[in-house]
Design a protein around this motif. Sequence first.
Motif, PDB file in Angstrom:
ATOM      1  N   GLY A  57       0.844  -1.193   0.000  1.00 53.10           N
ATOM      2  CA  GLY A  57       0.000   0.000   0.000  1.00 53.10           C
ATOM      3  C   GLY A  57       0.875   1.238   0.000  1.00 53.10           C
ATOM      4  N   ALA A  58       0.527   2.200  -0.831  1.00 55.28           N
ATOM      5  CA  ALA A  58       1.270   3.470  -0.870  1.00 55.28           C
ATOM      6  C   ALA A  58       0.704   4.387   0.213  1.00 55.28           C
ATOM      7  N   ILE A  59       1.551   4.757   1.156  1.00 62.99           N
ATOM      8  CA  ILE A  59       1.113   5.690   2.192  1.00 62.99           C
ATOM      9  C   ILE A  59       1.640   7.093   1.926  1.00 62.99           C
ATOM     10  N   PHE A 110      -3.495  -5.607   7.700  1.00 65.92           N
ATOM     11  CA  PHE A 110      -3.696  -4.874   6.450  1.00 65.92           C
ATOM     12  C   PHE A 110      -4.090  -3.442   6.785  1.00 65.92           C
ATOM     13  N   ILE A 111      -3.376  -2.486   6.237  1.00 65.47           N
ATOM     14  CA  ILE A 111      -3.662  -1.075   6.504  1.00 65.47           C
ATOM     15  C   ILE A 111      -4.649  -0.551   5.470  1.00 65.47           C
ATOM     16  N   ASP A 112      -5.794  -0.085   5.957  1.00 71.53           N
ATOM     17  CA  ASP A 112      -6.787   0.534   5.069  1.00 71.53           C
ATOM     18  C   ASP A 112      -7.538   1.619   5.822  1.00 71.53           C
ATOM     19  N   ASP A 113      -6.756   2.429   6.524  1.00 68.66           N
ATOM     20  CA  ASP A 113      -7.331   3.450   7.392  1.00 68.66           C
ATOM     21  C   ASP A 113      -6.456   4.706   7.327  1.00 68.66           C
ATOM     22  N   ALA A 114      -7.075   5.834   7.082  1.00 72.11           N
ATOM     23  CA  ALA A 114      -6.342   7.093   6.921  1.00 72.11           C
ATOM     24  C   ALA A 114      -5.557   7.471   8.177  1.00 72.11           C
ATOM     25  N   ASP A 115      -6.111   7.224   9.361  1.00 74.08           N
ATOM     26  CA  ASP A 115      -5.394   7.556  10.591  1.00 74.08           C
ATOM     27  C   ASP A 115      -4.143   6.698  10.759  1.00 74.08           C
ATOM     28  N   ALA A 116      -4.265   5.407  10.431  1.00 73.11           N
ATOM     29  CA  ALA A 116      -3.101   4.519  10.507  1.00 73.11           C
ATOM     30  C   ALA A 116      -2.027   4.952   9.514  1.00 73.11           C
ATOM     31  N   ASP A 154      -2.581  -0.438  -3.690  1.00 77.09           N
ATOM     32  CA  ASP A 154      -3.662   0.375  -3.121  1.00 77.09           C
ATOM     33  C   ASP A 154      -3.059   1.593  -2.425  1.00 77.09           C
ATOM     34  N   ARG A 155      -3.911   2.424  -1.893  1.00 78.41           N
ATOM     35  CA  ARG A 155      -3.491   3.636  -1.191  1.00 78.41           C
ATOM     36  C   ARG A 155      -3.614   3.504   0.323  1.00 78.41           C
ATOM     37  N   ALA A 156      -3.834   2.286   0.820  1.00 86.28           N
ATOM     38  CA  ALA A 156      -3.917   2.011   2.254  1.00 86.28           C
ATOM     39  C   ALA A 156      -4.968   2.881   2.943  1.00 86.28           C
ATOM     40  N   GLN A 157      -6.008   3.186   2.227  1.00 83.52           N
ATOM     41  CA  GLN A 157      -7.105   3.994   2.762  1.00 83.52           C
ATOM     42  C   GLN A 157      -8.361   3.129   2.868  1.00 83.52           C
ATOM     43  N   ASP A 158      -9.432   3.716   3.348  1.00 84.83           N
ATOM     44  CA  ASP A 158     -10.690   2.998   3.525  1.00 84.83           C
ATOM     45  C   ASP A 158     -11.081   2.252   2.263  1.00 84.83           C
ATOM     46  N   GLY A 159     -11.372   0.970   2.411  1.00 84.59           N
ATOM     47  CA  GLY A 159     -11.787   0.143   1.292  1.00 84.59           C
ATOM     48  C   GLY A 159     -10.656  -0.535   0.544  1.00 84.59           C
TER      49      GLY A 159
END
Length: 185
Positions: A57-59, A110-116, A154-159
């Motif tokens: 995931g790209a953060i 798995f990171i899929d949260d903007a705060d994380a 992915d962008r490691a954001q919601d969804g």
Amino acid sequence: MRLLVAAHASELVAFDGDLPGFDRLLTGVGKIPAAYALTRALDATTYEEIVVVGTAGAIDPDLEAGVYDIDATLQHDVKDLDGVIGQHISLPARVQVRAEGVTIATGDHFIDDADAVMAIRALGARLVDMESYAYAWVAGQFGVPIRILKAVSDRAQDGASDEWDDAALVCSGWLRGAIRELYGV
């Protein structure tokens, strides 16, 4: 002989057939399965290089879709006795892999949260995955050079977790192209 390593079968879909000069290892997802499988492989055979292919995931919003060489890896899901995130009690905070590239943060979820994403970015990483730290650390213990190639899934954001299956197939094609370009196979 080199060892081609991936965590998940989807990351190898585009790698049909054997690659000359490469053995292949599928480790399973997460730091412990990655460390266990790679340790067993390196204990059984001597390799000139480990080449990891996988998704990340790209953060960092500035990272575009594509394949990136990893320069170093750190853990985002550990903390030391003083509560410092990213610092392990007994393992190095950072494992250097190459002189140039992109730093990746590894953790067992798995990171899929903007705060994380914001918290992990603060550690200095631009990508996130679930195995790279383990691969790099084990390779170092055996003294085997390692190259880690990660494709942005992915962008490691919601969804992001909902989109991973389809994205992994696309990433596998990009990774296969990178191996062809770098190693001529």
